[in-house]
Design an enzyme around this catalytic site. Sequence first.
Site, mmCIF file in Angstrom:
data_model
loop_
_atom_site.group_PDB
_atom_site.id
_atom_site.type_symbol
_atom_site.label_atom_id
_atom_site.label_comp_id
_atom_site.label_asym_id
_atom_site.label_seq_id
_atom_site.Cartn_x
_atom_site.Cartn_y
_atom_site.Cartn_z
ATOM 1 N N ARG A 89 0.812 -1.217 0.000
ATOM 2 C CA ARG A 89 0.000 0.000 0.000
ATOM 3 C C ARG A 89 0.847 1.270 0.000
ATOM 4 O O ARG A 89 0.288 2.370 -0.008
ATOM 5 C CB ARG A 89 -0.839 -0.015 1.263
ATOM 6 N N ARG A 128 -22.269 -0.174 3.725
ATOM 7 C CA ARG A 128 -21.864 -1.577 3.839
ATOM 8 C C ARG A 128 -22.537 -2.300 5.005
ATOM 9 O O ARG A 128 -22.792 -3.503 4.930
ATOM 10 C CB ARG A 128 -20.338 -1.636 3.952
ATOM 11 N N ARG A 143 -9.809 7.979 4.412
ATOM 12 C CA ARG A 143 -9.135 6.796 3.840
ATOM 13 C C ARG A 143 -8.882 7.001 2.347
ATOM 14 O O ARG A 143 -7.836 6.597 1.823
ATOM 15 C CB ARG A 143 -9.988 5.544 4.069
HETATM 16 P P1 AP5 Z 1 -8.713 -2.640 4.402
HETATM 17 O O1 AP5 Z 1 -9.489 -3.619 5.162
HETATM 18 O O2 AP5 Z 1 -7.816 -3.093 3.317
HETATM 19 O O3 AP5 Z 1 -9.750 -1.575 3.910
HETATM 20 P P2 AP5 Z 1 -9.870 -0.750 2.566
HETATM 21 O O4 AP5 Z 1 -8.755 -0.697 1.628
HETATM 22 O O5 AP5 Z 1 -10.314 0.577 3.075
HETATM 23 O O6 AP5 Z 1 -10.877 -1.587 1.789
HETATM 24 P P3 AP5 Z 1 -12.305 -2.045 2.198
HETATM 25 O O7 AP5 Z 1 -12.226 -3.371 2.888
HETATM 26 O O8 AP5 Z 1 -13.081 -0.993 2.885
HETATM 27 O O9 AP5 Z 1 -12.935 -2.160 0.758
HETATM 28 P P4 AP5 Z 1 -12.700 -3.221 -0.390
HETATM 29 O O10 AP5 Z 1 -11.971 -2.609 -1.537
HETATM 30 O O11 AP5 Z 1 -12.155 -4.507 0.148
HETATM 31 O O12 AP5 Z 1 -14.200 -3.388 -0.853
HETATM 32 P P5 AP5 Z 1 -15.264 -4.512 -0.456
HETATM 33 O O13 AP5 Z 1 -15.077 -5.712 -1.316
HETATM 34 O O14 AP5 Z 1 -15.291 -4.705 1.026
HETATM 35 O O15 AP5 Z 1 -7.818 -1.742 5.394
HETATM 36 C C1 AP5 Z 1 -8.375 -1.191 6.568
HETATM 37 C C2 AP5 Z 1 -7.300 -0.419 7.326
HETATM 38 O O16 AP5 Z 1 -6.219 -1.315 7.669
HETATM 39 C C3 AP5 Z 1 -6.617 0.712 6.555
HETATM 40 O O17 AP5 Z 1 -7.364 1.909 6.620
HETATM 41 C C4 AP5 Z 1 -5.284 0.811 7.300
HETATM 42 O O18 AP5 Z 1 -5.461 1.473 8.533
HETATM 43 C C5 AP5 Z 1 -4.971 -0.637 7.602
HETATM 44 N N1 AP5 Z 1 -4.150 -1.294 6.548
HETATM 45 C C6 AP5 Z 1 -4.529 -2.379 5.806
HETATM 46 N N2 AP5 Z 1 -3.541 -2.755 4.995
HETATM 47 C C7 AP5 Z 1 -2.503 -1.903 5.206
HETATM 48 C C8 AP5 Z 1 -1.202 -1.781 4.669
HETATM 49 N N3 AP5 Z 1 -0.756 -2.621 3.721
HETATM 50 N N4 AP5 Z 1 -0.415 -0.775 5.111
HETATM 51 C C9 AP5 Z 1 -0.837 0.062 6.097
HETATM 52 N N5 AP5 Z 1 -2.050 0.007 6.658
HETATM 53 C C10 AP5 Z 1 -2.893 -0.973 6.215
HETATM 54 O O19 AP5 Z 1 -16.599 -3.790 -0.950
HETATM 55 C C11 AP5 Z 1 -17.120 -2.657 -0.241
HETATM 56 C C12 AP5 Z 1 -18.660 -2.716 -0.299
HETATM 57 O O20 AP5 Z 1 -19.084 -2.545 -1.657
HETATM 58 C C13 AP5 Z 1 -19.252 -4.057 0.164
HETATM 59 O O21 AP5 Z 1 -20.468 -3.825 0.826
HETATM 60 C C14 AP5 Z 1 -19.479 -4.821 -1.153
HETATM 61 O O22 AP5 Z 1 -20.527 -5.743 -1.044
HETATM 62 C C15 AP5 Z 1 -19.803 -3.674 -2.111
HETATM 63 N N6 AP5 Z 1 -19.366 -3.940 -3.484
HETATM 64 C C16 AP5 Z 1 -18.172 -4.440 -3.878
HETATM 65 N N7 AP5 Z 1 -18.094 -4.494 -5.224
HETATM 66 C C17 AP5 Z 1 -19.277 -3.988 -5.690
HETATM 67 C C18 AP5 Z 1 -19.820 -3.769 -6.996
HETATM 68 N N8 AP5 Z 1 -19.102 -4.077 -8.103
HETATM 69 N N9 AP5 Z 1 -21.045 -3.230 -7.104
HETATM 70 C C19 AP5 Z 1 -21.764 -2.902 -5.994
HETATM 71 N N10 AP5 Z 1 -21.323 -3.091 -4.723
HETATM 72 C C20 AP5 Z 1 -20.089 -3.628 -4.574
#
Ligand code: AP5
Length: 189
Positions: A89, A128, A143
């Site tokens: 990241r 979500r 974020r």
């Molecule tokens: P992390 O858990 O990785 O969160 P994020 O990147 O903010 O991603 P999300 O899990 O919120 O979203 P996603 O892209 O996975 O989407 P999802 O499939 O869930 O990280 C959280 C925290 O951890 C960070 O803020 C940081 O603090 C820390 N961290 C993690 N890794 C790190 C690193 N390498 N370095 C430093 N810090 C780190 O989908 C979201 C929603 O949309 C769901 O409800 C889903 O059902 C819906 N959805 C998905 N696709 C579609 C679609 N095509 N159409 C309609 N709805 C959809």
Amino acid sequence: MRVIMLAPPGAGKGTQGERISARYDVPHISSGEIFREETARQTPLGRQMSGYLERGDLVPDDLVLSLIKDRVVAAAKESGGYVLDGFPRTLEQAEAAAGIGRETSTSAQAVVYLDAPTEVLISRLTGRGENRTDDSEAVARHRLAVYAEHTQPLVGYYAARGILVKIDASVPVDEVSQQIFTALDRVKD
Ligand code: AP5
């Protein structure tokens, strides 16, 4: 199959990461899930991380690597691959990941970059309903700003290495999966 997922929060890394894992039979390693588990279990590392997660800030690179590195190497050795969701990241993490890949002959073969407009992402995160404390609109917007500053530069980094696959993630889930599978099916082991 060795895949990195690169995408802003809410683009669907978790959703599509599980599907890639199932299709290519490789472990799905989600840094966010691992960190949330550590935090929930109140381990020493989890206690150090909790404030970063709540604020939507990046966890420091050394903490990230201490929890992720061995899992990536083990997945590649034992299962022949991985799908990394949320790591790397930062450019520093990307360099570290590249070093691990070179040392262990487990370099990523493709980087799946999921792209969607900001307002689509905000609406998915705030709607979500998973009780994630970082899904409030204010933290979600933070974020996205953190992503733009620290993670977006990896798009150019991986494009320059010729392994970036750009996917339109604004369409329904199955259509996103289909685009990804079409691209990954062309990747040779
Ligand atoms: P992390 O858990 O990785 O969160 P994020 O990147 O903010 O991603 P999300 O899990 O919120 O979203 P996603 O892209 O996975 O989407 P999802 O499939 O869930 O990280 C959280 C925290 O951890 C960070 O803020 C940081 O603090 C820390 N961290 C993690 N890794 C790190 C690193 N390498 N370095 C430093 N810090 C780190 O989908 C979201 C929603 O949309 C769901 O409800 C889903 O059902 C819906 N959805 C998905 N696709 C579609 C679609 N095509 N159409 C309609 N709805 C959809």
